[in-house]
Design a protein around this motif. Structure first.
Motif, mmCIF file in Angstrom:
data_model
loop_
_atom_site.group_PDB
_atom_site.id
_atom_site.type_symbol
_atom_site.label_atom_id
_atom_site.label_comp_id
_atom_site.label_asym_id
_atom_site.label_seq_id
_atom_site.Cartn_x
_atom_site.Cartn_y
_atom_site.Cartn_z
ATOM 1 N N ASN A 157 0.819 -1.214 0.000
ATOM 2 C CA ASN A 157 0.000 0.000 0.000
ATOM 3 C C ASN A 157 0.849 1.258 0.000
ATOM 4 O OD1 ASN A 157 0.607 -0.808 2.773
ATOM 5 N ND2 ASN A 157 -0.633 0.942 3.403
ATOM 6 N N ASP A 158 2.102 1.145 0.456
ATOM 7 C CA ASP A 158 3.014 2.286 0.441
ATOM 8 C C ASP A 158 4.139 2.131 -0.574
ATOM 9 O OD1 ASP A 158 1.810 3.953 2.326
ATOM 10 O OD2 ASP A 158 2.746 2.919 4.012
ATOM 11 N N LEU A 159 4.198 1.008 -1.282
ATOM 12 C CA LEU A 159 5.236 0.825 -2.296
ATOM 13 C C LEU A 159 4.636 0.105 -3.498
ATOM 14 C CD1 LEU A 159 8.365 1.344 -2.690
ATOM 15 C CD2 LEU A 159 8.596 -1.114 -2.366
ATOM 16 N N GLY A 160 3.986 0.892 -4.346
ATOM 17 C CA GLY A 160 3.527 0.392 -5.632
ATOM 18 C C GLY A 160 4.518 0.782 -6.709
ATOM 19 N N PRO A 161 4.170 0.586 -7.975
ATOM 20 C CA PRO A 161 5.089 0.933 -9.060
ATOM 21 C C PRO A 161 5.536 2.393 -9.035
ATOM 22 C CG PRO A 161 3.342 -0.475 -9.880
ATOM 23 C CD PRO A 161 2.981 -0.141 -8.465
ATOM 24 N N ALA A 162 4.633 3.308 -8.711
ATOM 25 C CA ALA A 162 5.009 4.727 -8.686
ATOM 26 C C ALA A 162 6.002 5.011 -7.573
ATOM 27 C CB ALA A 162 3.762 5.596 -8.516
ATOM 28 N N GLU A 163 5.767 4.436 -6.396
ATOM 29 C CA GLU A 163 6.662 4.676 -5.264
ATOM 30 C C GLU A 163 8.025 4.021 -5.482
ATOM 31 O OE1 GLU A 163 2.516 5.290 -4.023
ATOM 32 O OE2 GLU A 163 3.512 3.589 -4.980
ATOM 33 N N LEU A 164 8.039 2.860 -6.142
ATOM 34 C CA LEU A 164 9.320 2.241 -6.481
ATOM 35 C C LEU A 164 10.088 3.119 -7.454
ATOM 36 C CD1 LEU A 164 11.245 -0.138 -6.213
ATOM 37 C CD2 LEU A 164 9.932 -1.327 -7.990
ATOM 38 N N ALA A 165 9.376 3.717 -8.395
ATOM 39 C CA ALA A 165 10.029 4.642 -9.322
ATOM 40 C C ALA A 165 10.572 5.862 -8.590
ATOM 41 C CB ALA A 165 9.045 5.070 -10.408
ATOM 42 N N THR A 166 9.841 6.348 -7.601
ATOM 43 C CA THR A 166 10.311 7.489 -6.822
ATOM 44 C C THR A 166 11.583 7.147 -6.059
ATOM 45 O OG1 THR A 166 8.070 8.381 -6.611
ATOM 46 C CG2 THR A 166 9.693 9.097 -4.976
ATOM 47 N N ALA A 167 11.638 5.942 -5.486
ATOM 48 C CA ALA A 167 12.847 5.515 -4.785
ATOM 49 C C ALA A 167 14.024 5.434 -5.743
ATOM 50 C CB ALA A 167 12.606 4.169 -4.110
ATOM 51 N N ALA A 168 13.795 4.899 -6.940
ATOM 52 C CA ALA A 168 14.858 4.809 -7.938
ATOM 53 C C ALA A 168 15.308 6.195 -8.386
ATOM 54 C CB ALA A 168 14.372 3.998 -9.139
ATOM 55 N N GLU A 169 14.356 7.096 -8.528
ATOM 56 C CA GLU A 169 14.707 8.467 -8.924
ATOM 57 C C GLU A 169 15.548 9.143 -7.851
ATOM 58 O OE1 GLU A 169 12.526 12.438 -10.779
ATOM 59 O OE2 GLU A 169 11.344 10.997 -9.605
ATOM 60 N N GLY A 170 15.212 8.901 -6.579
ATOM 61 C CA GLY A 170 16.005 9.466 -5.498
ATOM 62 C C GLY A 170 17.435 8.962 -5.523
ATOM 63 N N LEU A 171 17.610 7.681 -5.797
ATOM 64 C CA LEU A 171 18.953 7.120 -5.910
ATOM 65 C C LEU A 171 19.699 7.749 -7.077
ATOM 66 C CD1 LEU A 171 20.968 4.893 -4.917
ATOM 67 C CD2 LEU A 171 19.932 3.400 -6.647
#
Length: 461
Positions: A157-171
């Motif tokens: 609920n807190d890590l869907g495809p969009a949130e995973l993309a956000t984490a990758a973008e932060g890296l």
């Protein structure tokens, strides 16, 4: 960067004395009689992970003996931050580099706690950075491990495809890398039909995450990670037990990002690319169906034998894109098959490769850094199990046997034969608490893969 490793103690640090069975006798011979008697009375024999507190004057702790299996025994130190009394500890400067590095890394992992929703029961004890430790290596491996654990532990609920993309973008932003993402129906326009097919049933759009970093003239290294943020099984629906831990089905993506973090922190002279197909395998009126046929990015047609074999479908488009640039190596990570766990258990990832020299080098690296994996064969006769009557290939053979091998053979069809390729089928999870390895998400094979990349490309300038 690592909160439970400090540059200096506030006050006097308690001495940690690592001892193996071969060095215990020498320590006993040099110890004062009272300490020697204390060790004998408690039956301390330097078994791995066992500790013994030596009492000092006035009820203080004089030192702590730590049993080791060998100089690389990371896990002997993993439980100490939460099992020893609060305070600060230190190794003697005479401790050799391998043990000092293992101690610092184990201590860092032992201080990890997934605190997004619940804080730790107690603050971990601190360790003064050992003088001989390879601090850069510890910080790389520990921070990448924390990244993997955090991502895998985060519920869907807190890590869907969009949130995973956000984490990758932060890296990517942290290291000045280029980041891009292809989302939703644009996947069809850009010819990633398998990623779209698997992810289209969810209200959270599928996407392909793409990171590029490094000198364009450097040797190309491409990492691919399965990013299924939750796997219901699709129309071939999992039961409740099978669905229980499916928040971790993006563990391959987490590992690809973790290795990328290590590579970028070390500034390895490579041209790094990371591809993560990020989807949720959901059920709706738009879900893909058993016996549907889709044309992949490569052009091969795929019959859907089972919608719960979705990981290989999203990976096949990403692997075709990775192969199109003919990199010097492709490594993919995926929580792909239960068959690999039946064969090797939860702690030992399966490794497949189309290139013997690369597989041998990775196996040697895994032994060198004590980060295990085990090679299984790409047994070509089993390709017969992937045959389809109406398409080029079926994604799920009608048999329970050899499932990890047939999944790897499916993926091999989407990798250019001339490109050295490694496929790692891992669990990404600890089923129970162990010293330094809390129950939940876990990083596996990352240090081995990084060691291979450093050995192969680190000397190039």
């Amino acid at each position: 960067m690592l909160p439970n490793l400090v540059d200096a103690a506030e006050g006097e640090a308690v001495s940690l004395i690592p001892l193996s069975k071969t060095t215990l006798e020498a320590w006993r011979a040099a110890a004062v009689p009272a300490q020697r008697a204390w060790v004998e009375a408690h039956g301390f024999a330097a078994e791995s992970g066992r500790t013994l507190v030596l009492p000092g004057e006035g009820g203080r702790v004089a030192a702590v003996l730590v049993g080791l299996e060998g100089p690389l025994d990371i896990w002997a130190f993993g439980g100490l931050p939460t099992s020893l009394p609060a305070g600060t500890y230190a190794l003697a400067d005479s401790v050799e580099a391998e043990t000092a590095t293992a101690a610092a890394f184990g201590w860092a992992l032992g201080g990890y706690h997934f605190s997004r929703y619940k804080g730790p029961e107690r603050a971990p004890a601190n360790l003064v950075w050992p003088r001989a430790a390879d601090r850069a290596a510890v910080e790389r491996a520990a921070s990448a491990t924390a990244l993997v654990r955090d991502l895998v532990n985060t519920p869907a609920n807190d890590l869907g495809p969009a949130e995973l993309a956000t984490a990758a973008e932060g890296l990517a932003k942290e290291f000045g890398a280029r980041f891009s993402v292809i989302t939703g129906d644009e996947l069809l326009t850009r010819n990633y039909p398998m990623i779209h097919a698997v992810g289209r049933a969810s209200s959270r759009a599928p996407r392909l995450i793409d990171i590029e970093w490094g000198d364009p003239s450097a040797p190309k290294v491409t990492l691919v990670g399965k990013g299924v943020c939750f796997d219901s099984g699709g129309l071939d629906l999992k039961d409740a037990a099978g669905m229980l831990m499916m928040k971790k089905d993006m563990g391959g993506a987490a590992h690809a990002l973790g290795v990328a973090r290590m590579v970028m922190m070390a500034r390895l002279p490579v041209r790094l690319r990371v591809l993560v197909p990020a989807v949720e395998n959901a059920v709706s009126g738009d879900a893909f169906r058993p016996m549907d046929v889709y044309r992949s990015r490569k052009g091969l047609t795929v019959e859907i034998g089972n919608t719960d074999a979705e990981g290989r479908l999203v990976l096949c488009d990403a692997l075709e894109e990775a192969s199109s640039e003919t990199p010097e190596i492709i490594i993919d990570f995926a929580t792909l098959t239960g068959a690999a766990r039946v064969a090797l258990g939860t702690d030992l990832p399966a490794m497949f490769s189309n290139h013997d020299a690369t597989a041998d080098a990775l196996s040697a690296a895994s032994r060198r850094v004590d980060d295990p994996l085990w090679r299984l064969p790409l047994w070509q006769p089993y390709n017969r199990l992937l045959k389809s009557g109406i398409a080029d290939v079926n994604n799920a053979p009608d048999t329970r046997f050899g499932g990890a091998i047939t999944a790897a053979l499916f993926l091999e069809r989407f990798v250019a034969p001339a490109v050295p390729w490694v496929h790692i089928d891992l669990y990404a999870w600890n089923g129970a608490d162990r010293p330094g390895r809390p129950k939940g998400g876990e990083a596996m094979t990352m240090r081995a893969v990084y060691a291979l990349l450093e050995e192969r490309f680190g000397g190039r300038h």
